[in-house]
Design an enzyme around this catalytic site. Structure first.
Site, PDB file in Angstrom:
ATOM      1  N   HIS A  34       1.071  -0.365   0.423  1.00 42.96           N
ATOM      2  CA  HIS A  34       0.315  -0.445   0.003  1.00 42.96           C
ATOM      3  C   HIS A  34       0.929   1.115  -0.193  1.00 42.96           C
ATOM      4  CE1 HIS A  34      -2.502   3.065   2.240  1.00 42.96           C
ATOM      5  NE2 HIS A  34      -3.859   2.227   1.805  1.00 42.96           N
ATOM      6  N   ASP A  76       3.292  -3.766   8.207  1.00 35.38           N
ATOM      7  CA  ASP A  76       1.735  -3.470   7.971  1.00 35.38           C
ATOM      8  C   ASP A  76       0.663  -4.105   8.413  1.00 35.38           C
ATOM      9  OD1 ASP A  76      -0.797  -1.790   6.545  1.00 35.38           O
ATOM     10  OD2 ASP A  76       0.092  -1.465   4.847  1.00 35.38           O
ATOM     11  N   GLN A  95      -4.185  -5.568   6.885  1.00 39.11           N
ATOM     12  CA  GLN A  95      -5.609  -5.624   7.373  1.00 39.11           C
ATOM     13  C   GLN A  95      -5.034  -7.043   7.275  1.00 39.11           C
ATOM     14  OE1 GLN A  95      -7.929  -4.619   5.081  1.00 39.11           O
ATOM     15  NE2 GLN A  95      -6.105  -3.175   4.174  1.00 39.11           N
ATOM     16  N   LYS A 109     -10.701   0.319  10.697  1.00 38.93           N
ATOM     17  CA  LYS A 109     -10.763  -1.444  10.105  1.00 38.93           C
ATOM     18  C   LYS A 109     -11.236  -2.007  10.745  1.00 38.93           C
ATOM     19  CE  LYS A 109      -7.100   0.170   6.618  1.00 38.93           C
ATOM     20  NZ  LYS A 109      -8.174   0.701   5.426  1.00 38.93           N
ATOM     21  N   CYS A 154      -5.001   2.594  -3.315  1.00 34.29           N
ATOM     22  CA  CYS A 154      -3.557   2.504  -2.334  1.00 34.29           C
ATOM     23  C   CYS A 154      -2.540   1.783  -3.023  1.00 34.29           C
ATOM     24  CB  CYS A 154      -3.466   3.457  -1.374  1.00 34.29           C
ATOM     25  SG  CYS A 154      -5.166   4.277  -1.477  1.00 34.29           S
TER      26      CYS A 154
HETATM   27  N1  C6P Z   1      -6.425   0.503   2.606  1.00 29.06           N
HETATM   28  C1  C6P Z   1      -8.137   0.142   1.488  1.00 29.06           C
HETATM   29  O1  C6P Z   1      -9.168   0.103   0.434  1.00 29.06           O
HETATM   30  P1  C6P Z   1      -5.306   3.923   6.153  1.00 29.06           P
HETATM   31  O2  C6P Z   1      -6.424   4.696   5.934  1.00 29.06           O
HETATM   32  O3  C6P Z   1      -3.873   4.815   7.183  1.00 29.06           O
HETATM   33  O4  C6P Z   1      -5.578   3.347   7.591  1.00 29.06           O
HETATM   34  O5  C6P Z   1      -4.806   2.460   6.379  1.00 29.06           O
HETATM   35  C2  C6P Z   1      -3.705   2.904   5.159  1.00 29.06           C
HETATM   36  C3  C6P Z   1      -3.179   1.173   4.541  1.00 29.06           C
HETATM   37  C4  C6P Z   1      -1.911   0.716   4.935  1.00 29.06           C
HETATM   38  N2  C6P Z   1      -1.587  -0.455   4.450  1.00 29.06           N
HETATM   39  C5  C6P Z   1      -2.108  -1.350   4.161  1.00 29.06           C
HETATM   40  C6  C6P Z   1      -2.276  -2.990   3.502  1.00 29.06           C
HETATM   41  C7  C6P Z   1      -3.764  -0.533   3.890  1.00 29.06           C
HETATM   42  O6  C6P Z   1      -4.379  -1.528   3.189  1.00 29.06           O
HETATM   43  C8  C6P Z   1      -4.966   0.481   4.321  1.00 29.06           C
HETATM   44  C9  C6P Z   1      -5.811   0.527   4.003  1.00 29.06           C
HETATM   45  C10 C6P Z   1      -8.059   0.815   2.544  1.00 29.06           C
HETATM   46  O7  C6P Z   1      -7.037  -0.721   1.173  1.00 29.06           O
HETATM   47  C11 C6P Z   1      -7.542   2.661   1.993  1.00 29.06           C
HETATM   48  S1  C6P Z   1      -6.977   3.023   1.724  1.00 29.06           S
END
Ligand code: C6P
Length: 407
Positions: free
Chosen positions: A122, A198, A201, A224, A364
């Site tokens: 991401h 990271d 997920q 999430k 992203c």
């Molecule tokens: N992915 C998706 O629709 P945030 O937005 O900072 O809470 O999370 C960022 C992020 C970082 N790593 C991974 C693996 C992610 O999946 C995400 C968030 C969302 O896939 C929003 S872009």
């Protein structure tokens, strides 16, 4: 006993109608829906306890301070960290990465040092490190195999004695791939490098234990995993966090302030400048209670069954291409796909007409989409309240969409 019918009753939004149809929410990787228990915590907090924390000696302030500290401890325990001195509560995973960038990497990485990340990241696990490239730090990428797994042999080729950080996603938000982070961590530590995971997920969807992984940094988003938006956490091993400098300066993160110097507050408060996101983080703890009551192993099993069923049914649709591994032992509950030459935005719009919420775009993860030679994909992602019946309905809608677009 995992009872999806009972769970669904806790999510008021699932009663909503979209274009006259029942909502089928399949965009859980972006953010999850919130149970009434979490919504109630927010209401209770503002109706009964609201006050700033660590500033007052009156009852409300003491209550909110205690509730906030309890939330920290709950987050720490959930991932088996050694208490709140290893946690910084943040707004989201991106913010967590930026703390690692500005409070650790900035001071510890110099020209010539190297970071290894992967092609399936991401942007949150790419863009922060690009800033260090401007200072002469080298950013290297592990490639992927055709089946969407990491090309593990690349690590052996890319690791050198200058590698300082290996940053890797636990579960890809596009391919669903579950990466062997323990193994990657061992390679990092054998080379005196740190491991950053990271876990945006993974923590919401399966048991995650920072001690078992032996990671140095781990980032995830509360929003999430049933908590309000504006919540997330960064885990950092205590001996590392103790030596990190706060990059956001001001009030609350200090113990003493003089005209030309200041002394930092204790961990973790030194990383929280100003009034924090009090109510939402207290509700984050309620979300954790909710998930723990179900059991993270049960959460994973439910999603695994749904994913297995969805993969089987989707593979029966002509011209539908699924990205990522097909073995559900190796993947989480996100499925990115394309259907013939239908543009993913058009497909998501048609699905929305059926009341089905999916995400379309590059999610992203643009370098990954470029690597897959894709401009965009459509993605369905599951959580505890999704059902087999919803997947049947989704498959029906996909078949109808294929007809609309004359595939
Ligand atoms: N992915 C998706 O629709 P945030 O937005 O900072 O809470 O999370 C960022 C992020 C970082 N790593 C991974 C693996 C992610 O999946 C995400 C968030 C969302 O896939 C929003 S872009």
């Amino acid at each position: 006993m995992f009872d999806v019918k009972k769970i669904r009753k806790d999510f008021p939004i699932l009663n909503r109608k979209i274009h006259g149809k029942k909502l089928v929410y399949l965009d859980n990787a972006a953010t999850s829906q919130k149970p009434k228990q979490v919504i109630q915590t927010l209401k209770d907090f503002y109706e009964k306890h609201n006050a700033n924390i660590h500033r007052g000696v009156y009852v409300l302030s003491e209550e909110s301070s205690q509730m906030y500290e309890d939330a920290y401890e709950k987050v720490a325990k959930f991932i088996n960290a050694d208490g709140m001195e290893e946690i910084v509560l943040v707004r989201n995973t991106n913010e967590a990465m930026n703390i690692v960038l500005y409070s650790w990497a900035w001071d510890n990485l110099k020209k010539g040092d190297e970071i290894i990340t992967t092609m399936m990241e991401h942007h949150a696990n790419i863009v922060p490190w690009q800033l260090l490239e401007k200072r002469g730090v080298k950013l290297k990428y592990v490639d992927i195999n055709d089946n969407g797994t990491l090309r593990m042999e690349d690590y052996n080729k890319l690791i050198t004695r200058k590698t300082r950080l290996i940053a890797v996603v636990h579960v890809s938000n596009v391919l669903g791939t579950i990466n062997p982070i323990k193994k990657i961590g061992k390679m990092a530590h054998d080379h005196d490098a740190k491991l950053l995971v990271d876990a945006a997920q993974s923590v919401p969807h399966m048991p995650v234990d920072v001690k078992e992984i032996n990671c140095d940094f781990l980032a995830f988003s509360g929003h999430k995993m049933l908590a309000p938006t504006g919540t997330g956490a960064l885990f950092v091993k205590k001996e590392i966090l103790e030596n990190m400098q706060p990059f956001m300066r001001g009030s609350a993160m200090i113990k003493e302030v003089y005209l030309h110097e200041a002394k930092w507050n204790d961990l973790p408060w030194r990383f929280e400048a100003g009034t924090p996101n009090i109510a939402d983080n207290i509700a984050f703890a309620t979300a954790i209670d909710y998930l723990q009551k179900i059991g993270m192993r049960n959460v994973r099993d439910h999603e695994k069954q749904l994913t297995k069923y969805a993969l089987k049914r989707m593979s029966e649709i002509k011209q539908l291409k699924i990205y990522g591994p097909l073995d559900t032992d190796k993947r989480g509950g996100v499925i990115a796909f394309t259907l013939g030459d239908i543009h993913p935005h058009d497909l998501s719009t048609v699905l929305d007409d059926f009341g089905i919420a999916t995400r379309s775009g590059h999610h992203c993860a643009m370098p990954l989409h470029n690597r897959l030679k894709l401009a965009a994909s459509t993605r369905a992602s599951f959580y505890i309240y999704n059902t087999k019946e919803e997947i049947d309905y989704f498959i029906d809608a996909l078949n109808k969409a294929a007809k609309v677009f004359r595939l």
